[in-house]
Design an enzyme around this catalytic site. Structure first.
Site, PDB file in Angstrom:
ATOM      1  N   PRO A 139       0.805  -1.225   0.000  1.00  0.00           N
ATOM      2  CG  PRO A 139       0.112  -0.892   2.219  1.00  0.00           C
ATOM      3  CD  PRO A 139       0.891  -1.842   1.343  1.00  0.00           C
ATOM      4  CB  THR A 170       3.082  -5.905   2.758  1.00  0.00           C
ATOM      5  OG1 THR A 170       3.099  -4.816   1.832  1.00  0.00           O
ATOM      6  CG2 THR A 170       3.055  -7.211   1.990  1.00  0.00           C
ATOM      7  CG  ASP A 197      10.456  -2.800 -11.040  1.00  0.00           C
ATOM      8  OD1 ASP A 197       9.593  -3.530 -11.579  1.00  0.00           O
ATOM      9  OD2 ASP A 197      10.993  -1.845 -11.628  1.00  0.00           O
ATOM     10  N   GLY A 198      10.144  -3.375  -6.421  1.00  0.00           N
ATOM     11  CA  GLY A 198      10.573  -3.827  -5.094  1.00  0.00           C
ATOM     12  C   GLY A 198       9.672  -4.909  -4.541  1.00  0.00           C
ATOM     13  CD  GLU A 202       9.073  -7.236   0.372  1.00  0.00           C
ATOM     14  OE1 GLU A 202       8.318  -8.054   0.943  1.00  0.00           O
ATOM     15  OE2 GLU A 202       9.093  -6.025   0.647  1.00  0.00           O
TER      16      GLU A 202
END
Length: 537
Positions: A139, A170, A197-198, A202
């Site tokens: 979010p 998350t 992309d992060g 994960e």
């Protein structure tokens, strides 16, 4: 897609909006077609014929002709109309997909039921479609729109396609990765990440790590043969660049990505492992950059309070600083591939290069397994040393809205190699010319100071690897040199940089990288060459 089986073609005359149309379904070709047929009989399809592959039909449902807002009564007079609606994919501009609906009408109830049953039967045989998905939503990433994008654009499509979901929003970094390690994933057909992309990284690290852990593979060993991940990963773009999504779908549109998940597309993708001193640092699927891109990401991390503009600010500052780094790159050429970084053959849906390279690599691995020959032992490593402004390794084209062709336009998603790009010390003006090429159709490798190699393994060692970071002069206090045209002496040599690994900072300058061919699969198809004629609702 799953096998559809042979069956008799179905052809009828039905109504679509105000038009009398001939409608055909050819199970052998898995194609639903319709065309205007004003006269008696079905007639032959003309240039205005519409079609949709059965594999791109989301669902088929019975339509209610007595709904208050239904326009049926305005365009034909049926004593007792019956109808069914086909929900399908409609292609739009710039590789975007849209959700379309086409309603077919008839006065014959049994005929409508026959069409419903036949289409539903064909859809049930598409075994690659997901039924139950695990969804992670970030979010906070990008502009903080992840939750809203999912609820408005993605969830309705999953509901329409009868896909059940378990959604986790998350609350902190690495939560998705840790959750995947701990969860039993047997009941899921895939994992979807909503974010940038992060967030994808994960999920990638969680799935690869869990798979190797279950198989007893030590990820810290650079030579370990990793086990491919069975679950597919879906990416709903909601970040700042969305490089992975843009490079594999052709757009960063959430609805398009959701539709690729719904129809069950599958795209194999390479993953590079990055090690230092027999310790796994990270996995990379897009860009691994040292020097210019490493400095940008390191500097931008210190300015997160600036928001997304920090990337532009850090980029300008890094360009003006014009630092170069001395070191040695050694690499093993990817001789199993059938392409080259400058062949102007981009990776596209159904890519021949990826398919052939995978087959060739498997042949090499079989020979090594049976002790016939080990290609890596027979091949010679190449060594390149000097002073570099940037060292980039691209597993894919690394395209994004600002750079539609990417850092390496001919890099392939699943050929078991990466494009190693070395930008040697040069003037600011020449480096600017190189950067501008990423935004146009020019060949960004057509410079004397740029070298590009297609490799399957490489190592980098900084000349000053032993120096401590604290011994470096604070770059914010260094004065910018004058803008020069041809004199590279304006480069300021600095002892070491950091690595930009898919947007994350790696502080160790000495690394060892290995490409693992098609280690994971995405819910994607690859960028389509040309938009096909789509269904018109």
């Amino acid at each position: 897609m799953g096998a559809m089986g042979a069956a008799e073609p179905l052809r009828s005359v039905l109504w679509v909006k105000r038009r009398r149309c001939a409608v055909s379904l050819e199970p052998g070709r898995a194609l639903l077609r319709w065309w205007r047929s004003p006269g008696p009989g079905a007639g032959a399809p003309g240039a205005d014929a519409c079609s949709v592959p059965v594999s791109e039909i989301i669902t088929v449902e019975e339509a209610d002709p007595h709904r208050k807002r239904h326009p049926s009564r305005r365009w034909h007079n049926m004593e007792k109309p019956y109808a069914f609606t086909v929900h399908c994919v409609k292609r739009a501009r710039q590789h975007r997909w849209k959700w379309a609906q086409v309603t077919f009408w008839s006065g014959d109830e049994q005929l409508c039921l026959l069409w419903l049953q036949t289409l539903r039967g064909l859809l049930e045989r598409l075994t690659s479609r997901p039924k139950h998905l695990l969804v992670f939503i970030n979010p906070f990433g990008g502009k903080g729109r992840g939750k809203r994008i999912y609820e408005r654009k993605v969830a309705p499509l999953f509901t329409l396609a009868s896909i059940s979901t378990d959604v986790i929003v998350t609350e902190r970094a690495s939560q998705a990765q840790e959750t995947l390690y701990d969860m039993n994933l047997d009941k899921y057909d895939g994992v979807v990440c909503v974010g940038g992309d992060g967030m994808f990284s994960e999920v990638l690290h969680g799935l690869i790590g869990k798979t190797q852990q279950s198989a007893g593979i030590d990820q810290d060993q650079p030579w370990a043969a990793l086990v491919p991940v069975t679950l597919r990963i879906g990416i709903i773009p909601a970040g700042s660049t969305d490089c992975v999504c843009y490079s594999t779908v052709g757009t960063n549109d959430a609805e398009t990505s959701a539709l690729h998940i719904v129809v069950g597309d599958s795209l194999p993708m390479d993953v590079s492992s990055v090690h230092h001193n027999s310790t796994l640092l990270r996995y990379s699927v897009s860009l691994l950059g040292y020097g210019f891109y490493g400095d940008i990401i390191r500097d931008s991390e210190r300015k997160r309070w600036m928001g997304l503009i920090r990337y532009d600010f850090a980029g300008l500052k890094t360009f003006l600083s014009h630092h170069c780094y001395e070191g040695t790159v050694s690499f093993l050429p990817a001789r199993h591939t059938v392409g080259s970084p400058r062949d102007r053959q981009p990776c596209r849906a159904g890519c021949f290069v990826c398919r052939q390279s995978k087959q060739q690599l498997e042949e090499e691995q079989k020979k090594a397994l049976y002790g016939l020959e080990n290609m890596e032992d027979m091949e010679e490593w190449q060594v390149v040393g000097g002073k570099f402004l940037a060292i980039n390794a691209a597993n894919m084209c690394c395209a994004c809205p600002r750079s539609p062709r990417g850092l390496s336009p001919a890099a392939h998603v699943g050929d078991g190699s990466c494009d190693l790009i070395l930008i040697r010390k040069c003037s600011r003006l020449n480096f600017l010319r190189f950067l501008v090429r990423h935004t146009n159709q020019g060949d960004q490798f057509d410079f004397t100071f740029v070298e590009v190699y297609r490799v399957k393994r490489f190592q980098f060692t900084s000349k000053h690897a032993g120096e401590e970071e604290g011994g470096l002069q604070d770059r914010s206090q260094q004065r910018f040199g004058s803008l020069c045209s041809e004199n590279p002496r304006c480069c300021r040599e600095v002892s070491r940089s950091s690595w930009n690994c898919d947007g994350e900072v790696l502080h160790s300058p000495a690394i060892e990288v290995r490409v693992h061919c098609q280690l994971v699969r995405l819910f994607a198809r690859g960028i389509e060459e040309r938009p096909q004629r789509a269904a018109r609702s």
